[in-house]
Scaffold this motif. Structure first.
Motif, PDB file in Angstrom:
ATOM      1  N   THR A   1       0.815  -1.228   0.000  1.00  0.00           N
ATOM      2  CA  THR A   1       0.000   0.000   0.000  1.00  0.00           C
ATOM      3  C   THR A   1       0.840   1.266   0.000  1.00  0.00           C
ATOM      4  OG1 THR A   1      -0.134  -0.056   2.425  1.00  0.00           O
ATOM      5  CG2 THR A   1      -1.876  -1.185   1.208  1.00  0.00           C
ATOM      6  N   GLY A   2       2.121   1.167  -0.318  1.00  0.00           N
ATOM      7  CA  GLY A   2       2.950   2.355  -0.407  1.00  0.00           C
ATOM      8  C   GLY A   2       3.679   2.683   0.871  1.00  0.00           C
ATOM      9  N   LEU A   3       4.488   3.710   0.813  1.00  0.00           N
ATOM     10  CA  LEU A   3       5.301   4.117   1.946  1.00  0.00           C
ATOM     11  C   LEU A   3       4.442   4.495   3.150  1.00  0.00           C
ATOM     12  CD1 LEU A   3       7.971   6.317   0.129  1.00  0.00           C
ATOM     13  CD2 LEU A   3       8.394   4.125   1.260  1.00  0.00           C
ATOM     14  N   THR A   4       4.878   4.052   4.317  1.00  0.00           N
ATOM     15  CA  THR A   4       4.163   4.402   5.544  1.00  0.00           C
ATOM     16  C   THR A   4       4.752   5.639   6.216  1.00  0.00           C
ATOM     17  OG1 THR A   4       5.586   3.064   6.969  1.00  0.00           O
ATOM     18  CG2 THR A   4       3.724   1.951   5.931  1.00  0.00           C
ATOM     19  N   GLY A   5       5.953   5.988   5.857  1.00  0.00           N
ATOM     20  CA  GLY A   5       6.645   7.075   6.537  1.00  0.00           C
ATOM     21  C   GLY A   5       7.467   6.600   7.720  1.00  0.00           C
ATOM     22  N   ALA A   6       7.349   5.323   8.059  1.00  0.00           N
ATOM     23  CA  ALA A   6       8.080   4.769   9.198  1.00  0.00           C
ATOM     24  C   ALA A   6       9.341   4.048   8.730  1.00  0.00           C
ATOM     25  CB  ALA A   6       7.198   3.806   9.982  1.00  0.00           C
ATOM     26  N   ASN A   7      10.346   4.075   9.554  1.00  0.00           N
ATOM     27  CA  ASN A   7      11.594   3.372   9.295  1.00  0.00           C
ATOM     28  C   ASN A   7      11.791   2.257  10.306  1.00  0.00           C
ATOM     29  OD1 ASN A   7      12.798   5.051   7.113  1.00  0.00           O
ATOM     30  ND2 ASN A   7      12.662   6.650   8.679  1.00  0.00           N
ATOM     31  N   ALA A   8      12.536   1.259   9.880  1.00  0.00           N
ATOM     32  CA  ALA A   8      12.978   0.237  10.825  1.00  0.00           C
ATOM     33  C   ALA A   8      14.125   0.797  11.657  1.00  0.00           C
ATOM     34  CB  ALA A   8      13.424  -1.003  10.068  1.00  0.00           C
ATOM     35  N   ASP A   9      14.382   0.158  12.763  1.00  0.00           N
ATOM     36  CA  ASP A   9      15.516   0.572  13.581  1.00  0.00           C
ATOM     37  C   ASP A   9      16.809   0.498  12.778  1.00  0.00           C
ATOM     38  OD1 ASP A   9      14.094   1.106  15.859  1.00  0.00           O
ATOM     39  OD2 ASP A   9      14.399  -0.879  16.737  1.00  0.00           O
ATOM     40  N   THR A  10      17.679   1.434  13.014  1.00  0.00           N
ATOM     41  CA  THR A  10      19.035   1.363  12.487  1.00  0.00           C
ATOM     42  C   THR A  10      19.937   0.860  13.607  1.00  0.00           C
ATOM     43  OG1 THR A  10      18.750   3.166  10.907  1.00  0.00           O
ATOM     44  CG2 THR A  10      21.000   2.677  11.607  1.00  0.00           C
ATOM     45  N   SER A  11      20.585  -0.258  13.357  1.00  0.00           N
ATOM     46  CA  SER A  11      21.519  -0.793  14.339  1.00  0.00           C
ATOM     47  C   SER A  11      22.894  -0.898  13.708  1.00  0.00           C
ATOM     48  CB  SER A  11      21.074  -2.169  14.846  1.00  0.00           C
ATOM     49  OG  SER A  11      21.137  -3.124  13.811  1.00  0.00           O
ATOM     50  N   LYS A  12      23.896  -0.622  14.502  1.00  0.00           N
ATOM     51  CA  LYS A  12      25.268  -0.664  14.004  1.00  0.00           C
ATOM     52  C   LYS A  12      26.185  -1.082  15.140  1.00  0.00           C
ATOM     53  CE  LYS A  12      28.653   2.033  11.368  1.00  0.00           C
ATOM     54  NZ  LYS A  12      28.948   3.353  10.747  1.00  0.00           N
ATOM     55  N   ILE A  13      26.708  -2.282  15.034  1.00  0.00           N
ATOM     56  CA  ILE A  13      27.656  -2.786  16.016  1.00  0.00           C
ATOM     57  C   ILE A  13      29.040  -2.784  15.373  1.00  0.00           C
ATOM     58  CG2 ILE A  13      28.316  -4.729  17.463  1.00  0.00           C
ATOM     59  CD1 ILE A  13      25.397  -5.563  17.502  1.00  0.00           C
ATOM     60  N   THR A  14      29.925  -1.980  15.904  1.00  0.00           N
ATOM     61  CA  THR A  14      31.277  -1.863  15.381  1.00  0.00           C
ATOM     62  C   THR A  14      32.262  -2.384  16.415  1.00  0.00           C
ATOM     63  OG1 THR A  14      30.663   0.082  14.080  1.00  0.00           O
ATOM     64  CG2 THR A  14      33.004  -0.293  14.452  1.00  0.00           C
ATOM     65  N   SER A  15      33.120  -3.299  15.978  1.00  0.00           N
ATOM     66  CA  SER A  15      34.113  -3.883  16.884  1.00  0.00           C
ATOM     67  C   SER A  15      35.508  -3.679  16.318  1.00  0.00           C
ATOM     68  CB  SER A  15      33.853  -5.387  17.066  1.00  0.00           C
ATOM     69  OG  SER A  15      32.568  -5.621  17.604  1.00  0.00           O
ATOM     70  N   LYS A  16      36.413  -3.232  17.168  1.00  0.00           N
ATOM     71  CA  LYS A  16      37.804  -3.024  16.771  1.00  0.00           C
ATOM     72  C   LYS A  16      38.720  -3.690  17.805  1.00  0.00           C
ATOM     73  CE  LYS A  16      37.156   1.431  16.708  1.00  0.00           C
ATOM     74  NZ  LYS A  16      37.375   2.899  16.577  1.00  0.00           N
ATOM     75  N   TYR A  17      39.753  -4.359  17.303  1.00  0.00           N
ATOM     76  CA  TYR A  17      40.704  -5.022  18.185  1.00  0.00           C
ATOM     77  C   TYR A  17      42.130  -4.731  17.735  1.00  0.00           C
ATOM     78  CZ  TYR A  17      36.792  -7.661  20.096  1.00  0.00           C
ATOM     79  OH  TYR A  17      35.621  -8.014  20.697  1.00  0.00           O
ATOM     80  N   ALA A  18      43.010  -4.497  18.685  1.00  0.00           N
ATOM     81  CA  ALA A  18      44.438  -4.351  18.446  1.00  0.00           C
ATOM     82  C   ALA A  18      45.151  -5.374  19.317  1.00  0.00           C
ATOM     83  CB  ALA A  18      44.910  -2.939  18.785  1.00  0.00           C
ATOM     84  N   ILE A  19      45.894  -6.278  18.691  1.00  0.00           N
ATOM     85  CA  ILE A  19      46.483  -7.428  19.388  1.00  0.00           C
ATOM     86  C   ILE A  19      47.988  -7.448  19.141  1.00  0.00           C
ATOM     87  CG2 ILE A  19      46.399  -9.929  19.706  1.00  0.00           C
ATOM     88  CD1 ILE A  19      43.647  -9.839  18.237  1.00  0.00           C
ATOM     89  N   ALA A  20      48.759  -7.568  20.195  1.00  0.00           N
ATOM     90  CA  ALA A  20      50.209  -7.689  20.093  1.00  0.00           C
ATOM     91  C   ALA A  20      50.644  -8.970  20.792  1.00  0.00           C
ATOM     92  CB  ALA A  20      50.905  -6.488  20.732  1.00  0.00           C
ATOM     93  N   LYS A  21      51.457  -9.771  20.099  1.00  0.00           N
ATOM     94  CA  LYS A  21      51.980 -10.998  20.693  1.00  0.00           C
ATOM     95  C   LYS A  21      53.488 -11.056  20.490  1.00  0.00           C
ATOM     96  CE  LYS A  21      51.787 -16.026  20.709  1.00  0.00           C
ATOM     97  NZ  LYS A  21      51.261 -17.259  20.090  1.00  0.00           N
TER      98      LYS A  21
END
Length: 1018
Positions: free
Chosen positions: A401-421
């Motif tokens: 029936t066309g655009l409702t004007g509503a959006n779904a949730d925007t989710s963004k999971i960002t992971s960063k790692y720095a590893i020294a051995k």
């Protein structure tokens, strides 16, 4: 706590092994679970060889002496391809080239004929043997693990993630889709909960730092090897009573390598999931459906619900300084777009046009400072982003029936790692390694719909009084009842030190393993103006909504509404410290004994940085043995016993050790406004909270038992591996696991007052929390603050005091059998069969049947009433599992491969009211009791359908391009099975008012789809 609605290896044949890899005698491997290295060990004729030297494609060279018995060990070698030289008085007398090692294992390279060879050889190249893989059976290990190499990954049709690879392991099953809302992937090992696993990349823990549900993985093309441990691992590692997924990334070598890949999963080649219809089962007398007119009608449309995915990846690696400094860089960008239509009960009833973006970057720098010291630096950046917009869907016309004007949730999971051995080969026999790393995670969730802060979410608008909405549901643009703080995320850092010493027949190891986790503004709150509305309809309007909470009957036509306020945002932190000692003792040429002990300490802090759980001196013994029966690695018998402690992740502080609000208010209504809010309200009863969550401060000393024990599990494994002829390997093992102590919360804390009264104490003299963390079935001591501020009072509560009739119970036993033909340049194949049982009354830290991921704070054990008839099959039980995969090199250019999984369906639950009782909802939890149709209902009394999936692929490498260019077509779920992976477990909306969607499939197999691939490797 009550659930809130708010995750070309080449296998040598035996004739070649007799010369090149004559297995042997006195091997003590020096690599372990979650390791990033492997080992090379073997034997020679005593006196024929004085030293053995290894030279790697990674520039590393090491040389060690041979002992008086003719044995040698070279431990802690970075993954790669090695040349192994046998030397006598500095001269090479025999050699093995292209020896590849497997992570966590020991490659046997023996030189039994070296003396004769050296005496007769005129040209050393005549006695050089090329070997490209491990011996068939590694007799140096006592654990249960599956190692998948990059070569196998390149052959098989698999999902491009760590969990899809892990499912190749015997007994591993997918975690319930409910725990990640159908999006995030989890795995269950050995009947354990999906949050009870550990993830590692290059030796650092990358498990989800908040809930421990899943973890970060590498770009698919950057995976060198992935280990999957299903039990029996050494004392060096812990904090898991499920399984371990450990990935080791690729590294640069003295040869330049680069490549790129494009993958396309086109929409036109994808099937839709089909539609789901309400059931039409007969109900007992006195029961009625919540919506009688919906029986047998469509529940969810899957028409045109398909998606496409594109993935671009590239890598480059080589020497910056030959033999000294190397780099490897890989990047992957995956994007999916598709459509998903919600069910008729949702708000909005619409099609979500979603977009997923999953970019990953992996970089590694390796510096061979000298032959005795190595420095490795790793960087990882991984993002998981989801967004979408809605178009309306009309179920009457089956059209948009066309655009409702509503959006779904925007989710963004960002992971960063720095590893020294850093690795130092201090002497030929002593190695020191140190790993330090940091991690940063951001957890963003928001809805971009305009003016959403003025619009409360409307739940179940299909249950609005039709006389007040004109027969059309009235809602607004708010499509989600949950929001998060924009600063939500986690920080981690960790240090581990390992010292290993080869002392004669003993390989001694000791070290520390410390981790720190900090959660920042984690938790959720109610979207919009801070509350949401949920509509209800009772088939029996004269029945009270909740007797226990003092909520009367709705009366009239049975229509009423509930206003809900929920917030749980808070900070928290966690310290995990461990020390270990281990001795891997080669008792004889055929028998190796592994003896170890680990001491784990866990300390959880709340939002005020006050400790609420402090578990120290938790000793976990590990004992394993391996018997090389004939001394030629053709038959290994092994076994191990171990204890494994599990820490509580940071999520436990949310709604547990920090303030939270979760309240209900019930109303009759006479109208509905333009935003879907009920108007003309008449309150039914007062404001209530099922668990007493009114935002009050939390006393850190009272929230958990003073003598709380960590969750831990004992495990026993016994098995064998046997070589059959020159080409086959078979084996079997028996696994038994028993949960000894569980952790959950109990919310029937009025029982504490009852106990105090029986002991002559005044229950009004202390402050009793709404919920308390405890060990179900054990006797625990609680420290309660005195009302007058004079100090604290201790109250000891046992199983009977709480009214429980049984202790926490989770047991698992399994028989795994396999038959394998390793890749021999022509074909490979493996067949696994697992018979298992996972039963008891406690799944673990989660509750999959209703998708509750409040870790160790599930609604189980909240009261004795909830645990009546709770004993049965657990959510991750699969009685039968058959797994098979293989690849066949049809010609030099054409490769065929496949992957098959068959399994018993997951157990079903039926959770209803205690119908027939004077108070069918004695604790105000609604339809949460193990009752169905007024009768006891044990988990697993019924099952979902068998799971069947066949994936096939064909790969073409034209010889014109020297096999550097490849094209592949993979078809997943060839037979287009669309079975439910789980089903709705909640039976009633109100006593004897049955939910129309009870028993329907909730998440299903992904329908058939195809993947087209083009790859170039140089």
């Amino acid at each position: 706590m009550q659930f809130s609605n708010n995750v070309r290896a080449h296998m040598l044949r035996r004739s070649t092994l007799a010369l090149a890899l004559a297995t042997g005698l006195g091997l003590t491997g020096g690599a372990y679970a979650q390791s990033t290295t492997g080992a090379i060990a073997g034997s020679v004729e005593p006196g024929s060889v004085t030293t053995v030297q290894v030279s790697g494609s990674n520039g590393l060279t090491r040389e060690v002496p041979v002992d008086t018995q003719g044995h040698y060990n070279i431990n802690n070698l970075p993954l790669g391809s090695y040349t192994v030289n046998a030397k006598k008085d500095g001269a090479v007398v025999d050699s093995r080239k292209n020896v590849s090692i497997k992570v966590g294992g020991s490659t046997d390279v023996s030189f039994a004929a070296a003396a004769a060879t050296a005496a007769s050889a005129q040209d050393l190249s005549q006695v050089t043997v090329t070997a490209n893989s491990l011996p068939a059976i590694d007799t140096s290990q006592v654990d249960s693990r599956t190692v998948v190499t990059s070569e196998t990954l390149a052959r098989l049709p698999l999902g491009r993630n760590a969990e899809a690879i892990a499912l190749l392991a015997p007994g591993a099953v997918p975690g319930s889709s409910t725990l990640g809302n159908g999006r995030f992937r989890t795995v269950s090992f050995g009947g354990s909960g999906a949050s009870e696993n550990a993830y590692y990349i290059n030796g650092y823990n990358t498990t989800d730092p908040y809930k421990a549900l899943g973890g970060v993985g590498l770009p698919y093309g950057a995976i060198d090897q992935q280990e999957v441990y299903t039990g029996g691992y050494s004392a060096k590692y812990g904090r898991s009573d499920g399984g371990v997924i450990s990935q080791v990334g690729k590294r640069g070598t003295n040869d330049w390598h680069f490549g790129a890949q494009v993958l396309w999963e086109p929409k036109f080649a994808a099937s839709n999931p089909g539609s789901v219809y309400y059931g039409n089962r007969a109900l007992p007398a006195g029961y009625g459906y919540q919506q009688a007119d919906k029986v047998g009608t469509i529940y969810r449309s899957g028409e045109d619900n398909t998606k496409w995915t594109q993935t671009y990846s590239a890598y480059v690696g080589g020497p910056l300084i030959k033999d000294k400094l190397f780099f490897f860089l890989a990047a992957e960008a995956e994007k999916s777009e598709g459509d998903s239509t919600s069910n008729v009960e949702s708000n909005p009833v619409a099609t979500n046009h979603y977009t997923y973006n999953l970019p990953k970057i992996y970089a590694k720098l390796d510096w061979n400072i000298n032959d005795s010291n190595i420095l490795e630096l790793t960087g990882i950046h991984s993002t998981d982003e989801q967004r979408g917009y809605y178009t309306g869907y009309d179920y009457d016309t089956r059209s948009g029936t066309g655009l409702t004007g509503a959006n779904a949730d925007t989710s963004k999971i960002t992971s960063k790692y720095a590893i020294a051995k850093y690795t130092s080969y201090i002497t030929d026999d002593i190695t020191l390694s140190a790993t330090y790393a940091k991690g940063w995670t951001t957890d963003y969730l928001s809805n971009p719909t305009p003016n959403i802060d003025q619009q409360p979410y409307i739940m179940s608008p299909n249950l609005q009084n039709p006389a007040l909405n004109g027969g059309n549901q009235i809602t607004n643009l708010n499509a989600s009842n949950t929001s998060q703080d924009p600063n939500a995320g986690s920080r981690t850092h960790g240090l581990r030190l390992d010292l290993e010493w080869q002392l004669g027949d003993h390989h001694l190891a000791g070290g520390i393993d410390n981790m720190h986790y900090k959660g920042i503004e984690e938790g959720t709150s109610t979207s919009g103006p801070g509350y949401y509305w949920r509509y209800f309809h009772s088939a029996n309007p004269g029945n009270p909504i909740s007797v226990g909470q003092g909520i009367g009957a709705p009366g009239g036509d049975g229509y009423y509404a509930r206003r809900v306020v929920f917030t749980s945002v808070t900070n928290m932190s966690l310290d995990q410290r461990a020390q270990y000692l281990e001795d891997r003792w080669q008792i004889s040429d055929k028998v190796m004994l592994s003896i170890g002990v680990r001491n784990d300490g866990f300390k959880n802090f709340n939002d005020k940085n006050k400790p609420y759980v402090n578990n120290q001196a938790q000793w976990a013994p590990r004992l394993g043995a391996s018997w090389d029966v004939f001394g030629d690695s053709s038959l290994k018998v092994y076994g191990n016993l171990g204890r494994y402690y599990l820490a509580l992740p940071n999520n436990v502080a949310v709604r547990g050790a920090s303030p939270s609000t979760y309240t209900y208010e019930y109303f009759n209504y006479t109208g509905i406004d333009a935003n879907g809010r009920p108007t003309g309200l008449t309150q039914i009863g007062g404001k209530v909270s099922p668990d007493g969550e009114f935002g009050q401060p939390i006393d850190a000393q009272a929230v958990a038992a003073r003598d709380l024990k960590s969750q831990y599990q004992d495990e026993a494994i016994f098995g064998f591996d046997k070589q059959l002829g020159s080409d086959w390997i078979t084996g079997a093992k028996v696994t038994v696991r028993k949960l000894r102590t569980a952790i959950d919360d109990v919310c029937d804390t009025g029982k504490i007052g009852d106990k105090m009264t029986r002991e002559g104490l005044d229950p009004d003299s202390v402050v009793v929390p709404g919920c308390i963390i405890f060990n179900p079935g054990s006797t625990n001591t609680f420290s309660l603050e005195n009302v007058d501020g004079s100090g604290r009072t201790e109250v000891k509560m046992n199983q009977e005091d709480w009214g429980f009739s049984q202790k926490a119970k989770r047991a698992y036993y399994a028989l795994d059998m396999y038959l394998e033909h390793p890749f021999d340049g022509k074909w490979q194949g493996r067949l696994d069969y697992t018979f298992s049982r996972a039963y008891g009354n406690t799944e673990g830290q989660t509750k999959s049947d209703i998708g509750q991921s409040d870790i160790s704070k599930t609604q189980d054990w909240d009261s004795a009433e909830l645990m009546r008839y709770a004993n049965g099959l657990l959510a991750n039980d699969r009685t039968h599992q058959i797994k098979a995969y293989g690849a066949y090199q049809l010609t030099d250019e054409w490769l065929l491969s496949g992957n098959l999984r068959l399994a018993s369906g997951s157990p079903k639950s039926c959770l209803g009211f205690e119908d027939g009782e004077a108070d069918p909802d004695p604790i105000g939890y609604g339809s949460s009791y193990h009752n169905c149709n007024g009768q006891p209902s044990h988990p697993g009394d019924k099952r979902n359908a068998w799971f069947r999936q066949l994936d096939l692929a064909v790969t073409y490498r034209p010889s014109y391009f020297e096999n550097k260019l490849a094209f592949a077509v993979s078809v997943f779920n060839v037979t287009n099975e669309r079975k439910p992976l789980n089903s709705y477990a909640t039976y009633e909306a109100l006593p004897q008012t049955v939910l129309n969607n009870y028993g329907l499939g909730q998440y299903f197999q992904q329908p058939r789809y195809a993947r087209l691939t083009a790859t170039y490797d140089f």
